[in-house]
Design an enzyme around this catalytic site. Structure first.
Site, PDB file in Angstrom:
ATOM      1  N   CYS A 136      -4.667  15.672   5.373  1.00  0.00           N
ATOM      2  CA  CYS A 136      -4.065  16.969   5.731  1.00  0.00           C
ATOM      3  C   CYS A 136      -2.600  16.741   6.129  1.00  0.00           C
ATOM      4  O   CYS A 136      -2.312  15.820   6.890  1.00  0.00           O
ATOM      5  CB  CYS A 136      -4.824  17.601   6.891  1.00  0.00           C
ATOM      6  SG  CYS A 136      -4.094  19.147   7.452  1.00  0.00           S
ATOM      7  N   GLU A 158     -12.658  13.295   7.718  1.00  0.00           N
ATOM      8  CA  GLU A 158     -11.543  13.924   7.005  1.00  0.00           C
ATOM      9  C   GLU A 158     -10.603  12.845   6.455  1.00  0.00           C
ATOM     10  O   GLU A 158     -10.124  12.928   5.326  1.00  0.00           O
ATOM     11  CB  GLU A 158     -10.782  14.839   7.965  1.00  0.00           C
ATOM     12  CG  GLU A 158      -9.511  15.387   7.388  1.00  0.00           C
ATOM     13  CD  GLU A 158      -8.833  16.384   8.305  1.00  0.00           C
ATOM     14  OE1 GLU A 158      -9.524  17.076   9.060  1.00  0.00           O
ATOM     15  OE2 GLU A 158      -7.613  16.460   8.252  1.00  0.00           O
ATOM     16  N   ARG A 215      -5.927   9.895  19.577  1.00  0.00           N
ATOM     17  CA  ARG A 215      -6.459   9.425  18.307  1.00  0.00           C
ATOM     18  C   ARG A 215      -5.336   9.305  17.290  1.00  0.00           C
ATOM     19  O   ARG A 215      -4.322   9.973  17.387  1.00  0.00           O
ATOM     20  CB  ARG A 215      -7.571  10.316  17.773  1.00  0.00           C
ATOM     21  CG  ARG A 215      -7.184  11.740  17.369  1.00  0.00           C
ATOM     22  CD  ARG A 215      -6.595  11.876  16.010  1.00  0.00           C
ATOM     23  NE  ARG A 215      -6.611  13.277  15.586  1.00  0.00           N
ATOM     24  CZ  ARG A 215      -5.778  13.837  14.716  1.00  0.00           C
ATOM     25  NH1 ARG A 215      -4.800  13.133  14.204  1.00  0.00           N
ATOM     26  NH2 ARG A 215      -5.908  15.105  14.371  1.00  0.00           N
ATOM     27  N   ARG A 248     -10.426   7.469  11.613  1.00  0.00           N
ATOM     28  CA  ARG A 248      -9.856   8.062  12.817  1.00  0.00           C
ATOM     29  C   ARG A 248     -10.139   7.074  13.939  1.00  0.00           C
ATOM     30  O   ARG A 248     -11.314   6.759  14.179  1.00  0.00           O
ATOM     31  CB  ARG A 248     -10.456   9.425  13.142  1.00  0.00           C
ATOM     32  CG  ARG A 248      -9.993  10.568  12.236  1.00  0.00           C
ATOM     33  CD  ARG A 248      -8.560  10.979  12.501  1.00  0.00           C
ATOM     34  NE  ARG A 248      -8.090  11.999  11.564  1.00  0.00           N
ATOM     35  CZ  ARG A 248      -8.289  13.308  11.744  1.00  0.00           C
ATOM     36  NH1 ARG A 248      -8.976  13.742  12.785  1.00  0.00           N
ATOM     37  NH2 ARG A 248      -7.809  14.179  10.852  1.00  0.00           N
ATOM     38  N   ARG A 272      -2.825  12.413  17.836  1.00  0.00           N
ATOM     39  CA  ARG A 272      -3.127  13.617  18.599  1.00  0.00           C
ATOM     40  C   ARG A 272      -3.623  13.153  19.958  1.00  0.00           C
ATOM     41  O   ARG A 272      -4.662  12.524  20.067  1.00  0.00           O
ATOM     42  CB  ARG A 272      -4.187  14.486  17.935  1.00  0.00           C
ATOM     43  CG  ARG A 272      -4.378  15.818  18.634  1.00  0.00           C
ATOM     44  CD  ARG A 272      -5.193  16.792  17.791  1.00  0.00           C
ATOM     45  NE  ARG A 272      -6.603  16.737  18.119  1.00  0.00           N
ATOM     46  CZ  ARG A 272      -7.150  17.434  19.134  1.00  0.00           C
ATOM     47  NH1 ARG A 272      -6.404  18.184  19.901  1.00  0.00           N
ATOM     48  NH2 ARG A 272      -8.454  17.355  19.373  1.00  0.00           N
ATOM     49  N   ARG A 308      -6.775  24.221  21.588  1.00  0.00           N
ATOM     50  CA  ARG A 308      -8.014  24.346  20.818  1.00  0.00           C
ATOM     51  C   ARG A 308      -9.172  24.627  21.785  1.00  0.00           C
ATOM     52  O   ARG A 308      -9.042  24.471  22.995  1.00  0.00           O
ATOM     53  CB  ARG A 308      -8.306  23.036  20.054  1.00  0.00           C
ATOM     54  CG  ARG A 308      -7.226  22.617  19.073  1.00  0.00           C
ATOM     55  CD  ARG A 308      -7.579  21.368  18.285  1.00  0.00           C
ATOM     56  NE  ARG A 308      -6.483  20.972  17.385  1.00  0.00           N
ATOM     57  CZ  ARG A 308      -6.592  20.030  16.451  1.00  0.00           C
ATOM     58  NH1 ARG A 308      -7.742  19.386  16.278  1.00  0.00           N
ATOM     59  NH2 ARG A 308      -5.572  19.722  15.676  1.00  0.00           N
ATOM     60  N   GLU A 328     -10.891  21.945  16.916  1.00  0.00           N
ATOM     61  CA  GLU A 328     -10.301  23.059  16.178  1.00  0.00           C
ATOM     62  C   GLU A 328     -11.388  24.000  15.665  1.00  0.00           C
ATOM     63  O   GLU A 328     -12.542  23.609  15.457  1.00  0.00           O
ATOM     64  CB  GLU A 328      -9.467  22.555  15.024  1.00  0.00           C
ATOM     65  CG  GLU A 328     -10.230  21.804  13.976  1.00  0.00           C
ATOM     66  CD  GLU A 328      -9.320  21.440  12.809  1.00  0.00           C
ATOM     67  OE1 GLU A 328      -9.739  20.627  12.022  1.00  0.00           O
ATOM     68  OE2 GLU A 328      -8.215  21.959  12.684  1.00  0.00           O
ATOM     69  N   THR A 364      -0.890  18.154   8.258  1.00  0.00           N
ATOM     70  CA  THR A 364      -0.645  18.290   9.707  1.00  0.00           C
ATOM     71  C   THR A 364      -0.802  16.968  10.436  1.00  0.00           C
ATOM     72  O   THR A 364      -0.406  16.860  11.595  1.00  0.00           O
ATOM     73  CB  THR A 364      -1.637  19.287  10.348  1.00  0.00           C
ATOM     74  OG1 THR A 364      -2.970  18.754  10.212  1.00  0.00           O
ATOM     75  CG2 THR A 364      -1.542  20.649   9.712  1.00  0.00           C
TER      76      THR A 364
HETATM   77  P1  ADP Z   1      -9.327  15.757  15.762  1.00  0.00           P
HETATM   78  O1  ADP Z   1      -8.299  16.463  14.949  1.00  0.00           O
HETATM   79  O2  ADP Z   1      -8.762  14.794  16.722  1.00  0.00           O
HETATM   80  O3  ADP Z   1     -10.487  15.218  14.969  1.00  0.00           O
HETATM   81  P2  ADP Z   1     -10.988  17.906  16.664  1.00  0.00           P
HETATM   82  O4  ADP Z   1     -10.335  19.141  17.109  1.00  0.00           O
HETATM   83  O5  ADP Z   1     -11.787  17.899  15.389  1.00  0.00           O
HETATM   84  O6  ADP Z   1      -9.886  16.828  16.732  1.00  0.00           O
HETATM   85  O7  ADP Z   1     -11.944  17.326  17.849  1.00  0.00           O
HETATM   86  C1  ADP Z   1     -12.760  16.204  17.561  1.00  0.00           C
HETATM   87  C2  ADP Z   1     -13.701  15.992  18.713  1.00  0.00           C
HETATM   88  O8  ADP Z   1     -12.944  15.397  19.790  1.00  0.00           O
HETATM   89  C3  ADP Z   1     -14.288  17.291  19.259  1.00  0.00           C
HETATM   90  O9  ADP Z   1     -15.644  17.046  19.622  1.00  0.00           O
HETATM   91  C4  ADP Z   1     -13.497  17.526  20.518  1.00  0.00           C
HETATM   92  O10 ADP Z   1     -14.246  18.228  21.495  1.00  0.00           O
HETATM   93  C5  ADP Z   1     -13.238  16.113  20.977  1.00  0.00           C
HETATM   94  N1  ADP Z   1     -12.087  16.009  21.874  1.00  0.00           N
HETATM   95  C6  ADP Z   1     -10.800  16.286  21.581  1.00  0.00           C
HETATM   96  N2  ADP Z   1     -10.034  16.073  22.670  1.00  0.00           N
HETATM   97  C7  ADP Z   1     -10.860  15.639  23.666  1.00  0.00           C
HETATM   98  C8  ADP Z   1     -10.676  15.260  25.032  1.00  0.00           C
HETATM   99  N3  ADP Z   1      -9.464  15.250  25.606  1.00  0.00           N
HETATM  100  N4  ADP Z   1     -11.761  14.880  25.758  1.00  0.00           N
HETATM  101  C9  ADP Z   1     -12.987  14.857  25.177  1.00  0.00           C
HETATM  102  N5  ADP Z   1     -13.235  15.203  23.885  1.00  0.00           N
HETATM  103  C10 ADP Z   1     -12.178  15.596  23.153  1.00  0.00           C
HETATM  104  N1  DAR Z   2      -8.803  23.816   8.636  1.00  0.00           N
HETATM  105  C1  DAR Z   2      -7.556  23.670   7.932  1.00  0.00           C
HETATM  106  C2  DAR Z   2      -6.787  22.407   8.428  1.00  0.00           C
HETATM  107  C3  DAR Z   2      -5.961  22.591   9.647  1.00  0.00           C
HETATM  108  C4  DAR Z   2      -5.538  21.290  10.288  1.00  0.00           C
HETATM  109  N2  DAR Z   2      -6.739  20.562  10.828  1.00  0.00           N
HETATM  110  C5  DAR Z   2      -7.216  19.479  10.230  1.00  0.00           C
HETATM  111  N3  DAR Z   2      -6.607  18.856   9.280  1.00  0.00           N
HETATM  112  N4  DAR Z   2      -8.396  19.008  10.661  1.00  0.00           N
HETATM  113  C6  DAR Z   2      -6.730  24.937   8.100  1.00  0.00           C
HETATM  114  O1  DAR Z   2      -5.892  25.153   7.257  1.00  0.00           O
HETATM  115  O2  DAR Z   2      -6.951  25.674   9.043  1.00  0.00           O
END
Ligand code: ADP
Ligand code: DAR
Length: 372
Positions: free
Chosen positions: A287, A241, A142, A245, A296, A325, A330, A289
């Site tokens: 963010c 966010e 993404r 995305r 990612r 994660r 996350e 990050t």
């Molecule tokens: P992002 O920072 O990319 O938004 P998140 O940690 O919020 O990531 O995850 C967003 C969604 O994408 C979550 O439902 C997560 O389970 C899903 N996800 C992330 N990586 C994968 C993957 N490799 N396969 C399937 N789903 C994924």
């Molecule tokens: N939850 C915030 C952001 C961490 C990075 N993840 C993002 N941007 N979705 C933290 O400080 O833990």
């Protein structure tokens, strides 16, 4: 802790050039709370008293204050990072705080570093990291994009959310071929359908307390939605966010195919939408990050031997600049031994290098797991 009222600051103009006594009081309370806590966030690590004193009276032209940047990390002491940029100017106005956080997270991107020009590289050179399907459940890549002319969530008006949803959905519903699909506004979405999309990892979760505390969920669900093609292998989130995305994902470990689809999809979308990019920081995001490439690349992977010791798994992942994660992203835990492992670095390297770093790390993790 109440939110900074930068909108009032901007409208009333009583405090033109400065910050209201009410915001200053909340800032002092927040700083004291942070300093008195055992928070491990980068916010706590880098917001020293002297930097706090130099930044507390500053505002961006959108009216954003230091409180708008730090309030999420003050309210959520378990934050990993703790700060967000309420608008793009914040990265400059509050650079004394953002720069050390960026350098720490992105492992060496200093305040004099310059993010490289975009380079998706040779899209045919990435591989299927698990051709036998023994470890990788699914693969996702993404990136984030911010629309030119709009600030980030905390500064958007309800009308701007509606404008953005209209222009984004119009651009996406014009996509053809493998990208052809439909835009689904969150407003009016059947709650069961919404939860199913979240459970199936296609849609963003709702009510993230970190985003709530950062004033990033105002007017929810107005302006929020998801686009996806018929096979749900190409998706776009609108105004979660970040403004966008853009996501490519599929079952199995064919990182090359997922990457090629993302590169082509971004290129198609760029024909209709203009994105904000800084010469120094790369693509701008809410963010810090996610700045730079905003990429990612992740696998959902089962490594039962390595995962017997979670700290050990994180240590091995860290050697390859990878982040671990839980199954739902996350701040979630692993379910049925499925971990989300992805590249951590997004700045100071190209899109190709960020995904290649993930590919090499995942191949090494599979090698270690297989040797145990
Ligand atoms: P992002 O920072 O990319 O938004 P998140 O940690 O919020 O990531 O995850 C967003 C969604 O994408 C979550 O439902 C997560 O389970 C899903 N996800 C992330 N990586 C994968 C993957 N490799 N396969 C399937 N789903 C994924
Ligand atoms: N939850 C915030 C952001 C961490 C990075 N993840 C993002 N941007 N979705 C933290 O400080 O833990």
């Amino acid at each position: 802790m109440a939110k900074a009222c930068h909108q009032c600051e901007k409208k009333c103009g009583k405090h033109a050039g400065g910050v209201s006594p009410d915001v200053l009081k909340k800032l002092e309370e927040g700083f004291a709370k942070l300093q008195g806590s055992d928070a491990k966030s980068l916010l706590k690590k880098y917001l020293t008293r002297s930097i706090f004193d130099r930044l507390k009276n500053k505002r961006t032209t959108f009216g954003s204050t230091l409180l708008d940047c730090i309030q999420s990390g003050v309210e959520n002491l378990d934050s990993g990072i703790g700060i967000y940029a309420p608008d793009a100017e914040a990265y400059d106005v509050f650079a004394e705080l953002f720069d050390p956080v960026i350098e720490d997270y992105h492992i060496g991107f200093t305040k004099t570093s310059k993010h490289p020009q975009s380079d998706w590289g040779n899209v045919n050179s990435l591989v299927n990291v698990d051709p036998t399907g023994d470890f990788v459940v699914s693969t996702r890549v993404r990136c984030g994009r911010s629309l030119q002319g709009y600030p980030f969530n905390p500064c958007l008006t309800e009308d701007q959310y509606k404008e953005m949803e209209k222009s984004v959905s119009s651009a996406l519903t014009g996509l053809k071929g493998q990208f052809e699909g439909k835009f689904y506004p969150l407003t009016g979405m059947n709650k069961q359908d919404q939860q199913q999309l979240i459970d199936d990892h296609f849609l963003f979760k709702e009510g993230d307390r970190f985003l709530q505390a950062a004033n990033a969920c105002r007017f929810w669900p107005t302006g929020r939605g998801i686009f996806h093609n018929s096979s749900k292998t190409f998706l776009v989130w609108c105004n979660e966010e970040d403004h966008l995305r853009i996501i490519s994902m599929q079952m199995g470990g064919d990182l090359g195919e997922v990457y090629r689809r993302l590169v082509e999809g971004v290129s198609e979308i760029e024909k209709s939408l203009k994105f904000s990019r800084s010469d120094r920081l790369g693509y701008l995001t809410f963010c810090p990050t996610n700045l730079g490439t905003t990429i990612r690349a992740s696998v959902h992977i089962k490594v039962p031997k390595l995962a017997k010791n979670y700290a050990g798994l994180e240590e091995v992942a860290g050697k390859y600049n990878l982040q671990v994660r839980g199954t739902h992203g996350e701040h979630s835990a692993a379910e049925d031994g499925v971990y989300d492992i992805s590249n951590k670095r997004r700045m100071g390297l190209t899109e190709y290098e960020a995904v290649k770093e993930m590919q090499d790390g995942i191949l090494e993790i599979i090698k270690v797991e297989s040797s145990m």
